[in-house]
Scaffold this motif. Structure first.
Motif, PDB file in Angstrom:
ATOM      1  N   UNK A   1       0.814  -1.222   0.000  1.00 26.64           N
ATOM      2  CA  UNK A   1       0.000   0.000   0.000  1.00 26.64           C
ATOM      3  C   UNK A   1       0.845   1.268   0.000  1.00 26.64           C
ATOM      4  N   UNK A   2       2.086   1.157  -0.407  1.00 26.43           N
ATOM      5  CA  UNK A   2       3.016   2.281  -0.322  1.00 26.43           C
ATOM      6  C   UNK A   2       2.493   3.532  -1.021  1.00 26.43           C
ATOM      7  N   UNK A   3       1.781   3.373  -2.136  1.00 26.30           N
ATOM      8  CA  UNK A   3       1.305   4.551  -2.865  1.00 26.30           C
ATOM      9  C   UNK A   3       0.182   5.291  -2.130  1.00 26.30           C
ATOM     10  N   UNK A   4      -0.405   4.651  -1.145  1.00 26.85           N
ATOM     11  CA  UNK A   4      -1.447   5.307  -0.359  1.00 26.85           C
ATOM     12  C   UNK A   4      -0.860   6.193   0.739  1.00 26.85           C
ATOM     13  N   UNK A   5       0.450   6.103   0.939  1.00 27.48           N
ATOM     14  CA  UNK A   5       1.107   6.843   2.013  1.00 27.48           C
ATOM     15  C   UNK A   5       1.521   8.251   1.598  1.00 27.48           C
ATOM     16  N   UNK A   6       1.485   8.543   0.314  1.00 30.72           N
ATOM     17  CA  UNK A   6       1.879   9.868  -0.189  1.00 30.72           C
ATOM     18  C   UNK A   6       3.234  10.284   0.387  1.00 30.72           C
ATOM     19  N   UNK A   7       4.227   9.426   0.208  1.00 28.95           N
ATOM     20  CA  UNK A   7       5.571   9.705   0.716  1.00 28.95           C
ATOM     21  C   UNK A   7       6.221  10.773  -0.152  1.00 28.95           C
TER      22      UNK A   7
ATOM     23  N   UNK B   1      10.957  25.857  15.743  1.00 27.76           N
ATOM     24  CA  UNK B   1      11.354  24.869  14.746  1.00 27.76           C
ATOM     25  C   UNK B   1      12.521  25.438  13.950  1.00 27.76           C
ATOM     26  N   UNK B   2      13.607  24.685  13.876  1.00 27.62           N
ATOM     27  CA  UNK B   2      14.801  25.148  13.184  1.00 27.62           C
ATOM     28  C   UNK B   2      15.160  24.171  12.072  1.00 27.62           C
ATOM     29  N   UNK B   3      15.234  24.654  10.837  1.00 30.42           N
ATOM     30  CA  UNK B   3      15.636  23.822   9.714  1.00 30.42           C
ATOM     31  C   UNK B   3      17.106  23.448   9.840  1.00 30.42           C
ATOM     32  N   UNK B   4      17.438  22.235   9.447  1.00 27.95           N
ATOM     33  CA  UNK B   4      18.836  21.817   9.465  1.00 27.95           C
ATOM     34  C   UNK B   4      19.613  22.542   8.373  1.00 27.95           C
ATOM     35  N   UNK B   5      20.868  22.860   8.687  1.00 22.70           N
ATOM     36  CA  UNK B   5      21.779  23.462   7.715  1.00 22.70           C
ATOM     37  C   UNK B   5      23.068  22.644   7.683  1.00 22.70           C
ATOM     38  N   UNK B   6      23.515  22.189   6.514  1.00 20.90           N
ATOM     39  CA  UNK B   6      22.869  22.371   5.205  1.00 20.90           C
ATOM     40  C   UNK B   6      21.552  21.604   5.120  1.00 20.90           C
ATOM     41  N   UNK B   7      20.728  21.986   4.171  1.00 19.26           N
ATOM     42  CA  UNK B   7      19.404  21.379   4.024  1.00 19.26           C
ATOM     43  C   UNK B   7      19.536  19.899   3.700  1.00 19.26           C
ATOM     44  N   UNK B   8      18.768  19.104   4.405  1.00 19.15           N
ATOM     45  CA  UNK B   8      18.703  17.658   4.188  1.00 19.15           C
ATOM     46  C   UNK B   8      17.241  17.278   4.029  1.00 19.15           C
ATOM     47  N   UNK B   9      16.947  16.393   3.088  1.00 22.31           N
ATOM     48  CA  UNK B   9      15.560  15.997   2.849  1.00 22.31           C
ATOM     49  C   UNK B   9      15.291  14.597   3.400  1.00 22.31           C
ATOM     50  N   UNK B  10      14.112  14.444   3.990  1.00 25.44           N
ATOM     51  CA  UNK B  10      13.691  13.180   4.594  1.00 25.44           C
ATOM     52  C   UNK B  10      12.410  12.718   3.922  1.00 25.44           C
ATOM     53  N   UNK B  11      12.361  11.463   3.420  1.00 27.80           N
ATOM     54  CA  UNK B  11      11.115  10.953   2.842  1.00 27.80           C
ATOM     55  C   UNK B  11      10.164  10.541   3.957  1.00 27.80           C
ATOM     56  N   UNK B  12       8.927  11.022   3.909  1.00 25.71           N
ATOM     57  CA  UNK B  12       7.994  10.726   5.011  1.00 25.71           C
ATOM     58  C   UNK B  12       6.570  10.691   4.488  1.00 25.71           C
ATOM     59  N   UNK B  13       5.750   9.928   5.185  1.00 29.92           N
ATOM     60  CA  UNK B  13       4.333   9.828   4.838  1.00 29.92           C
ATOM     61  C   UNK B  13       3.616  11.133   5.171  1.00 29.92           C
ATOM     62  N   UNK B  14       2.776  11.580   4.246  1.00 35.14           N
ATOM     63  CA  UNK B  14       2.093  12.868   4.405  1.00 35.14           C
ATOM     64  C   UNK B  14       0.722  12.758   5.068  1.00 35.14           C
ATOM     65  N   UNK B  15       0.235  11.551   5.291  1.00 28.70           N
ATOM     66  CA  UNK B  15      -1.149  11.350   5.716  1.00 28.70           C
ATOM     67  C   UNK B  15      -1.277  11.369   7.234  1.00 28.70           C
ATOM     68  N   UNK B  16      -2.250  12.132   7.729  1.00 28.47           N
ATOM     69  CA  UNK B  16      -2.685  12.047   9.114  1.00 28.47           C
ATOM     70  C   UNK B  16      -4.003  11.269   9.119  1.00 28.47           C
ATOM     71  N   UNK B  17      -4.014  10.048   9.657  1.00 24.20           N
ATOM     72  CA  UNK B  17      -5.237   9.235   9.595  1.00 24.20           C
ATOM     73  C   UNK B  17      -6.342   9.713  10.525  1.00 24.20           C
ATOM     74  N   UNK B  18      -6.022  10.644  11.430  1.00 24.78           N
ATOM     75  CA  UNK B  18      -7.008  11.153  12.381  1.00 24.78           C
ATOM     76  C   UNK B  18      -7.110  12.677  12.281  1.00 24.78           C
ATOM     77  N   UNK B  19      -7.554  13.192  11.144  1.00 25.54           N
ATOM     78  CA  UNK B  19      -7.670  14.650  11.030  1.00 25.54           C
ATOM     79  C   UNK B  19      -8.759  15.182  11.953  1.00 25.54           C
TER      80      UNK B  19
END
Length: 358
Positions: free
Chosen positions: A202-208, A227-245
């Protein structure tokens, strides 16, 4: 593609069942049963009576016992404003991936922070959830009060756990959807853990998506987080869905993530004190918890290395397929945040990140 959507349904029909419930066993499986019926099939289960005779079950729910036992121990406590570490947050109108503020302190101070998080006006949520084998390092004095491994799992998998972790939190502690490259045996000592589970197919349902990495920073002087952004910028793949909006955002969330909300229901399960959940490698899981009478939820989990075999190759192939929901636009085509901007995505591959998850 309709073929991908059909896969979600066929996996349930052929292997997992369509009732959205995790199989519950009355007793622990033999090593052969575990390997044949669950590891090879990548199929979760819960053991209701695992025949564990741990002193931990009677001792650890008493806060005074742990405070006395760990009186000389320094531990890592994870601090957030809302209990959601390792999650997507809106920062200055754009989305980023925010990790908790971590501080080392005496256990007695840390457990008081976890307890105080229950106060109605608290703006700080503390969670003892340091990973990377924290039970055998920060909490090693407790080692004789539970098993160092799960014997039938160790025999079946042919190795001892790579990491054993301790988790102590309260009802505010929540973990966003993610996956781990481990075979996970999860034992609840007190309170309850509530899991939402989705198979790797179901990976495509996670909107990573790729989000810029950030960290919460906590100022004791003013009692506030930034909230402080990391420097240098680093990208993290993560699921975009909140199942309990929330009720206010539910309609918009469902419109953004139709493949999740309109697809097959996630598997739901509650793991009670004294029970074991087997969470197969690469399964997506979201975790919430209910505390015991003292306000705590305590658990120990064992991470065994997964086999990077044909299942892993299948998953990587499936993940590489571009899938666009037939219901509407993809996430990157939707305005995210107050400014309508989205995090840029230099690539769509998912990194092997050890997560702060349960």
């Amino acid at each position: 593609m309709k073929e991908v959507k059909k896969l979600w349904e066929e996996v349930r029909e052929l292997s997992l069942g369509n009732n959205s419930e995790v199989e519950r066993l009355n007793s622990a499986p033999t090593p052969l049963q575990f390997l044949r019926d669950h590891v090879s099939q990548n199929k979760p289960f819960i053991i209701k009576k695992p025949n564990l005779h741990w002193p931990a079950f009677s001792l650890w729910p008493q806060p005074s016992y742990l405070s006395n036992k760990l009186s000389s121990s320094l531990v890592s406590v994870h601090l957030t404003p809302n209990g959601r570490a390792d999650s997507i947050v809106n920062h200055l109108g754009s989305l980023c991936f925010a990790s908790a503020h971590v501080e080392r302190m005496p256990f007695d101070e840390a457990i008081k922070l976890v307890s105080n998080s229950n106060l109605q006006d608290s703006k700080l949520v503390a969670y003892l959830q340091q990973q990377n084998d924290c039970f055998r390092s920060e909490y090693s004095v407790l080692g004789s009060e539970c098993d160092e491994h799960i014997p039938w799992a160790t025999e079946a998998l042919g190795c001892y756990p790579e990491a054993v972790n301790l988790w102590i939190g309260n009802h505010l502690s929540e973990t966003s959807f993610h996956k781990d490259h481990y075979e996970n045996l999860y034992v609840v000592v007190s309170g309850k853990k509530h899991f939402l589970l989705l198979p790797p197919t179901d990976v495509h349902r996670m909107y990573i998506r790729q989000y810029p990495a950030a960290n919460y920073s906590y100022s004791q002087d003013v009692g506030e987080f930034t909230v402080e952004l990391e420097r240098p910028i680093r990208f993290v793949p993560w699921c975009s869905v909140n199942p309990y909006p929330s009720p206010e955002t539910r309609e918009s969330e469902m419109a953004k993530f139709p493949s999740f909300f309109d697809g097959p229901k996630p598997f739901e399960c509650t793991v009670n004190a004294g029970e074991i959940l087997y969470l197969p490698s690469m399964w997506f899981h979201h975790v919430r918890q209910s505390p015991d009478d003292n306000g705590f939820t305590i658990a120990v989990n064992y991470w065994y290395d997964m086999q990077f075999d044909i299942k892993y190759a299948y998953f990587n192939f499936l993940q590489s397929i571009h899938y666009k929901s037939p219901h509407g636009p993809t996430l990157l085509e939707i305005e995210c945040g107050d400014s309508g901007s989205v995090a840029s995505a230099p690539n769509e591959g998912e990194a092997d990140k050890v997560t702060e998850d349960e």
